[in-house]
Design an enzyme around this catalytic site. Structure first.
Site, PDB file in Angstrom:
ATOM      1  N   TYR A 199      -6.572   7.509  13.053  1.00  0.00           N
ATOM      2  CA  TYR A 199      -6.337   6.303  12.266  1.00  0.00           C
ATOM      3  C   TYR A 199      -7.421   5.270  12.601  1.00  0.00           C
ATOM      4  O   TYR A 199      -7.913   5.211  13.727  1.00  0.00           O
ATOM      5  CB  TYR A 199      -4.948   5.721  12.592  1.00  0.00           C
ATOM      6  CG  TYR A 199      -4.922   5.076  13.959  1.00  0.00           C
ATOM      7  CD1 TYR A 199      -4.796   5.854  15.106  1.00  0.00           C
ATOM      8  CD2 TYR A 199      -5.113   3.708  14.109  1.00  0.00           C
ATOM      9  CE1 TYR A 199      -4.847   5.283  16.360  1.00  0.00           C
ATOM     10  CE2 TYR A 199      -5.164   3.133  15.365  1.00  0.00           C
ATOM     11  CZ  TYR A 199      -5.026   3.926  16.489  1.00  0.00           C
ATOM     12  OH  TYR A 199      -5.092   3.362  17.722  1.00  0.00           O
ATOM     13  N   HIS A 247      -3.217 -10.140   9.239  1.00  0.00           N
ATOM     14  CA  HIS A 247      -3.704  -8.881   8.706  1.00  0.00           C
ATOM     15  C   HIS A 247      -4.601  -9.174   7.495  1.00  0.00           C
ATOM     16  O   HIS A 247      -4.266 -10.033   6.684  1.00  0.00           O
ATOM     17  CB  HIS A 247      -2.461  -8.097   8.267  1.00  0.00           C
ATOM     18  CG  HIS A 247      -2.671  -6.699   7.839  1.00  0.00           C
ATOM     19  ND1 HIS A 247      -1.747  -6.074   7.031  1.00  0.00           N
ATOM     20  CD2 HIS A 247      -3.638  -5.798   8.108  1.00  0.00           C
ATOM     21  CE1 HIS A 247      -2.156  -4.825   6.819  1.00  0.00           C
ATOM     22  NE2 HIS A 247      -3.298  -4.629   7.460  1.00  0.00           N
ATOM     23  N   ASN A 288       0.817  -1.214   0.000  1.00  0.00           N
ATOM     24  CA  ASN A 288       0.000   0.000   0.000  1.00  0.00           C
ATOM     25  C   ASN A 288       0.856   1.272   0.000  1.00  0.00           C
ATOM     26  O   ASN A 288       1.709   1.468   0.865  1.00  0.00           O
ATOM     27  CB  ASN A 288      -0.912  -0.012   1.235  1.00  0.00           C
ATOM     28  CG  ASN A 288      -2.121   0.893   1.072  1.00  0.00           C
ATOM     29  OD1 ASN A 288      -2.328   1.485   0.016  1.00  0.00           O
ATOM     30  ND2 ASN A 288      -2.928   0.987   2.116  1.00  0.00           N
ATOM     31  N   ASP A 346      -6.654  -1.795  17.847  1.00  0.00           N
ATOM     32  CA  ASP A 346      -5.403  -1.534  17.124  1.00  0.00           C
ATOM     33  C   ASP A 346      -4.805  -0.216  17.620  1.00  0.00           C
ATOM     34  O   ASP A 346      -5.436   0.834  17.491  1.00  0.00           O
ATOM     35  CB  ASP A 346      -5.719  -1.446  15.620  1.00  0.00           C
ATOM     36  CG  ASP A 346      -4.467  -1.389  14.757  1.00  0.00           C
ATOM     37  OD1 ASP A 346      -3.361  -1.285  15.310  1.00  0.00           O
ATOM     38  OD2 ASP A 346      -4.615  -1.450  13.516  1.00  0.00           O
ATOM     39  N   TRP A 356       2.951   6.522  12.242  1.00  0.00           N
ATOM     40  CA  TRP A 356       1.572   6.391  11.791  1.00  0.00           C
ATOM     41  C   TRP A 356       1.204   4.925  11.905  1.00  0.00           C
ATOM     42  O   TRP A 356       0.348   4.425  12.343  1.00  0.00           O
ATOM     43  CB  TRP A 356       1.378   6.815  10.319  1.00  0.00           C
ATOM     44  CG  TRP A 356      -0.083   6.713   9.985  1.00  0.00           C
ATOM     45  CD1 TRP A 356      -1.060   7.595  10.351  1.00  0.00           C
ATOM     46  CD2 TRP A 356      -0.771   5.672   9.277  1.00  0.00           C
ATOM     47  NE1 TRP A 356      -2.287   7.157   9.929  1.00  0.00           N
ATOM     48  CE2 TRP A 356      -2.134   5.967   9.261  1.00  0.00           C
ATOM     49  CE3 TRP A 356      -0.339   4.481   8.657  1.00  0.00           C
ATOM     50  CZ2 TRP A 356      -3.085   5.151   8.658  1.00  0.00           C
ATOM     51  CZ3 TRP A 356      -1.272   3.658   8.059  1.00  0.00           C
ATOM     52  CH2 TRP A 356      -2.644   3.994   8.059  1.00  0.00           C
ATOM     53  N   ARG A 401       0.750 -11.427  13.466  1.00  0.00           N
ATOM     54  CA  ARG A 401      -0.188 -10.950  12.441  1.00  0.00           C
ATOM     55  C   ARG A 401       0.436 -10.814  11.045  1.00  0.00           C
ATOM     56  O   ARG A 401      -0.038 -10.059  10.204  1.00  0.00           O
ATOM     57  CB  ARG A 401      -0.807  -9.624  12.883  1.00  0.00           C
ATOM     58  CG  ARG A 401      -1.669  -9.770  14.124  1.00  0.00           C
ATOM     59  CD  ARG A 401      -2.472  -8.527  14.430  1.00  0.00           C
ATOM     60  NE  ARG A 401      -3.439  -8.213  13.409  1.00  0.00           N
ATOM     61  CZ  ARG A 401      -3.305  -7.256  12.489  1.00  0.00           C
ATOM     62  NH1 ARG A 401      -2.210  -6.502  12.448  1.00  0.00           N
ATOM     63  NH2 ARG A 401      -4.245  -7.060  11.600  1.00  0.00           N
ATOM     64  N   ASP A 419      -6.292  -3.358   1.622  1.00  0.00           N
ATOM     65  CA  ASP A 419      -5.160  -3.237   0.699  1.00  0.00           C
ATOM     66  C   ASP A 419      -4.502  -4.581   0.408  1.00  0.00           C
ATOM     67  O   ASP A 419      -3.562  -4.657  -0.376  1.00  0.00           O
ATOM     68  CB  ASP A 419      -4.132  -2.203   1.191  1.00  0.00           C
ATOM     69  CG  ASP A 419      -3.735  -2.391   2.642  1.00  0.00           C
ATOM     70  OD1 ASP A 419      -4.615  -2.316   3.518  1.00  0.00           O
ATOM     71  OD2 ASP A 419      -2.548  -2.607   2.900  1.00  0.00           O
ATOM     72  N   HIS A 454     -13.955  -4.786  11.490  1.00  0.00           N
ATOM     73  CA  HIS A 454     -13.350  -3.519  11.933  1.00  0.00           C
ATOM     74  C   HIS A 454     -14.483  -2.523  12.215  1.00  0.00           C
ATOM     75  O   HIS A 454     -14.969  -1.855  11.300  1.00  0.00           O
ATOM     76  CB  HIS A 454     -12.436  -3.032  10.808  1.00  0.00           C
ATOM     77  CG  HIS A 454     -11.698  -1.764  11.087  1.00  0.00           C
ATOM     78  ND1 HIS A 454     -10.605  -1.711  11.913  1.00  0.00           N
ATOM     79  CD2 HIS A 454     -11.877  -0.499  10.637  1.00  0.00           C
ATOM     80  CE1 HIS A 454     -10.144  -0.473  11.958  1.00  0.00           C
ATOM     81  NE2 HIS A 454     -10.904   0.289  11.197  1.00  0.00           N
ATOM     82  N   HIS A 504      -1.849   0.887  16.539  1.00  0.00           N
ATOM     83  CA  HIS A 504      -1.152   1.400  15.355  1.00  0.00           C
ATOM     84  C   HIS A 504       0.203   2.024  15.667  1.00  0.00           C
ATOM     85  O   HIS A 504       0.513   3.130  15.195  1.00  0.00           O
ATOM     86  CB  HIS A 504      -2.059   2.386  14.586  1.00  0.00           C
ATOM     87  CG  HIS A 504      -2.115   2.090  13.123  1.00  0.00           C
ATOM     88  ND1 HIS A 504      -1.336   2.746  12.212  1.00  0.00           N
ATOM     89  CD2 HIS A 504      -2.821   1.184  12.425  1.00  0.00           C
ATOM     90  CE1 HIS A 504      -1.568   2.270  11.005  1.00  0.00           C
ATOM     91  NE2 HIS A 504      -2.471   1.308  11.108  1.00  0.00           N
ATOM     92  N   GLU A 563      -8.251 -11.329  10.220  1.00  0.00           N
ATOM     93  CA  GLU A 563      -8.912 -10.043   9.954  1.00  0.00           C
ATOM     94  C   GLU A 563      -9.653 -10.133   8.616  1.00  0.00           C
ATOM     95  O   GLU A 563      -9.140 -10.695   7.649  1.00  0.00           O
ATOM     96  CB  GLU A 563      -7.879  -8.909   9.890  1.00  0.00           C
ATOM     97  CG  GLU A 563      -8.502  -7.570   9.532  1.00  0.00           C
ATOM     98  CD  GLU A 563      -7.504  -6.411   9.558  1.00  0.00           C
ATOM     99  OE1 GLU A 563      -6.328  -6.628   9.908  1.00  0.00           O
ATOM    100  OE2 GLU A 563      -7.922  -5.289   9.224  1.00  0.00           O
ATOM    101  N   GLU A 585      -3.361  -4.524  19.596  1.00  0.00           N
ATOM    102  CA  GLU A 585      -2.537  -4.711  18.377  1.00  0.00           C
ATOM    103  C   GLU A 585      -1.499  -3.611  18.198  1.00  0.00           C
ATOM    104  O   GLU A 585      -1.797  -2.436  18.413  1.00  0.00           O
ATOM    105  CB  GLU A 585      -3.514  -4.703  17.196  1.00  0.00           C
ATOM    106  CG  GLU A 585      -2.894  -4.767  15.827  1.00  0.00           C
ATOM    107  CD  GLU A 585      -3.993  -4.854  14.762  1.00  0.00           C
ATOM    108  OE1 GLU A 585      -5.061  -5.454  15.039  1.00  0.00           O
ATOM    109  OE2 GLU A 585      -3.792  -4.305  13.673  1.00  0.00           O
ATOM    110  N   GLU A 601       1.837  -6.887  11.258  1.00  0.00           N
ATOM    111  CA  GLU A 601       1.354  -6.607   9.897  1.00  0.00           C
ATOM    112  C   GLU A 601       2.431  -5.977   9.011  1.00  0.00           C
ATOM    113  O   GLU A 601       2.359  -6.087   7.797  1.00  0.00           O
ATOM    114  CB  GLU A 601       0.088  -5.742   9.923  1.00  0.00           C
ATOM    115  CG  GLU A 601       0.288  -4.344  10.463  1.00  0.00           C
ATOM    116  CD  GLU A 601      -1.015  -3.556  10.540  1.00  0.00           C
ATOM    117  OE1 GLU A 601      -1.998  -4.088  11.080  1.00  0.00           O
ATOM    118  OE2 GLU A 601      -1.049  -2.419  10.061  1.00  0.00           O
ATOM    119  N   ARG A 603     -12.972  -5.588  16.053  1.00  0.00           N
ATOM    120  CA  ARG A 603     -11.930  -4.652  16.484  1.00  0.00           C
ATOM    121  C   ARG A 603     -12.591  -3.281  16.587  1.00  0.00           C
ATOM    122  O   ARG A 603     -13.295  -2.858  15.663  1.00  0.00           O
ATOM    123  CB  ARG A 603     -10.786  -4.640  15.476  1.00  0.00           C
ATOM    124  CG  ARG A 603      -9.579  -3.872  15.967  1.00  0.00           C
ATOM    125  CD  ARG A 603      -8.400  -4.045  15.061  1.00  0.00           C
ATOM    126  NE  ARG A 603      -8.662  -3.529  13.741  1.00  0.00           N
ATOM    127  CZ  ARG A 603      -7.877  -3.725  12.682  1.00  0.00           C
ATOM    128  NH1 ARG A 603      -6.782  -4.459  12.810  1.00  0.00           N
ATOM    129  NH2 ARG A 603      -8.175  -3.226  11.521  1.00  0.00           N
TER     130      ARG A 603
END
Ligand code: GCO
Ligand code: MG
Length: 402
Positions: free
Chosen positions: A159, A312, A37, A210, A402, A283, A316, A122, A212, A339, A236, A262, A147
């Site tokens: 996010y 994951h 991605n 998550d 991020w 993951r 994407d 999600h 992130h 997921e 996560e 991921e 999630r």
């Protein structure tokens, strides 16, 4: 039998995907996902310029040897671009092997270890009331695991919270969108969200969250501890994971289970996390961690250390990756969760597939091979559109993960 053709197909049916299609002298074809991605064209070029010429004339049955040839042969090992390219070749060769044998790939991996693959959805919304109704919608669809992601009061965007709730897509602009982050606001808000969710839905629903990669180990430890009353299935990506020993600090303080992986590409990214039992779920995915061959190696190592899979499966990762993931998920002994973010109708039409969702489970296709293809004519109607993942800054302007 020899490989006579291999081509890279880039298409954007709502979002970008990179696909490798391999053709053999006996007319078999195999497909592999190579989507990275926001950096799609780098993998397309790696495949076209450096991998495809070396594939022509090779025996498609030699999956392990081809994997080793591409991994060791490049000299420059690991990394997301290299490993996504290797993954695409590996996945396509497993697809061909299944078609040649007349068996779905999971049969070649040892057959079923379970009846269906439990998936999580999600659920996301800007506020708590919104997320409660999203969770209800998943429960109505039969989901046993969700999630939960919400906006953070005081932050303009967060996010994991999309404009369109069902089809969450973070890569939203050619030049990365800039977001603002406050760890203080986040840590103050999230425990209240899970208190409401548990109160509303009771103890049986599996809940995930998550982070992130946004916290330090001690901040993650605080979050994990504050979420203990709500019994999460996993927290996560609590911290950026380059420093594997950092997870030791989180573990020392909390019993909230940890999931990570991921962005990992090889077994070396998670070796210490697994063998030191610093995580509960790994993951890693087919597309970003070297294909079915390498992912099975990671999952086998994980099985020795009570670590379960939790691949994951965001939008994407193409339906080809999802198909391959399901063959692994159904066959390995230490499956945890998968997921499942639904693809748009346009994407599903470009990638016709035989896997199906029913009552909280995904079921792999029973067709020989992976049971997925790419409609090349339709794919050609959706040209590539540059789209980058966002970046993240603290309130004072400092770049943050991020
Ligand atoms: C997840 C993820 C994704 C990623 C995205 C990046 O589904 O767990 O964190 O939302 O951010 O896949 O390309
Ligand atoms: Mg994630």
């Amino acid at each position: 039998m020899r490989i006579v053709d291999a081509r890279v197909i880039v298409t954007c049916p709502g979002r970008n995907f990179v696909t490798l299609k391999i053709v053999t002298s006996d007319g078999f074809t195999g497909v592999g996902d190579a989507t990275l991605n926001g950096r799609e064209l780098s993998v397309a070029s790696y495949l076209t310029e450096h991998v495809v010429p070396a594939l022509i004339g090779r025996d498609p049955a030699r999956i392990e040897d081809t994997w080793q040839y591409l991994y060791k042969g490049a000299y420059w090992r690991r990394g997301p671009v290299t490993m996504s390219a290797i993954a695409a070749v590996d996945t396509a060769l497993w697809d061909i092997k299944g078609k040649v044998a007349g068996l779905p790939v999971y049969q070649l991996l040892g057959g079923r270890s379970r009846d269906g693959v439990t998936v999580y959805g999600h659920a996301n919304a800007v506020d708590v009331d919104g997320v409660l109704s999203e969770i209800s919608a998943y429960i109505d669809l039969g989901y046993r695991a969700v999630r939960v992601q919400t906006g953070i009061p005081g932050l303009a965007s967060t996010y994991g919270v999309g404009k369109d709730r069902t089809f969450y897509e973070p890569a939203d602009a050619a030049i990365a969108t800039e977001n603002t982050w406050s760890t203080e606001a986040y840590l103050a808000h999230i425990p209240n969200v899970f208190a409401r969710v548990r109160e509303e839905f009771g103890p049986a629903l599996k809940l995930l969250h998550d982070v992130h990669h946004r916290l330090t180990p001690i901040e993650a430890a605080r979050l994990g501890r504050s979420l203990e009353p709500y019994h999460l299935t996993w927290m996560e990506d609590p911290v950026p994971a380059e420093l594997q020993s950092g997870f030791r600090e989180i573990r020392r303080h909390t019993t909230t289970p940890i999931a990570v992986g991921e962005v990992f590409n090889t077994i070396w990214d998670c070796q210490e996390l697994i063998t030191d039992q610093l995580i509960d779920y790994i993951r890693t995915t087919v597309v970003h961690a070297g294909g079915i061959t390498h992912l099975r190696r990671i999952f086998d190592l994980a099985a020795l250390y009570h670590v379960r899979s939790g691949s994951h499966g965001a939008t994407d990762l193409s339906p080809i990756c999802m198909s391959a993931a399901l063959h692994l998920d159904i066959s390995i002994p230490n499956f945890g969760l998968q997921e499942y973010m639904r693809h748009t109708d346009e994407t599903d039409e470009v990638f016709p597939h035989g896997y199906r969702y029913e009552g909280g489970y995904l079921h792999p296709s029973e067709e020989p091979g992976l049971g997925v293809d790419i409609d090349e004519e339709l794919a050609a109607r959706y040209p590539y559109r540059p789209a980058a993942l966002p970046v993240n800054r603290l309130e004072d302007g400092t770049m943050h993960s991020w």
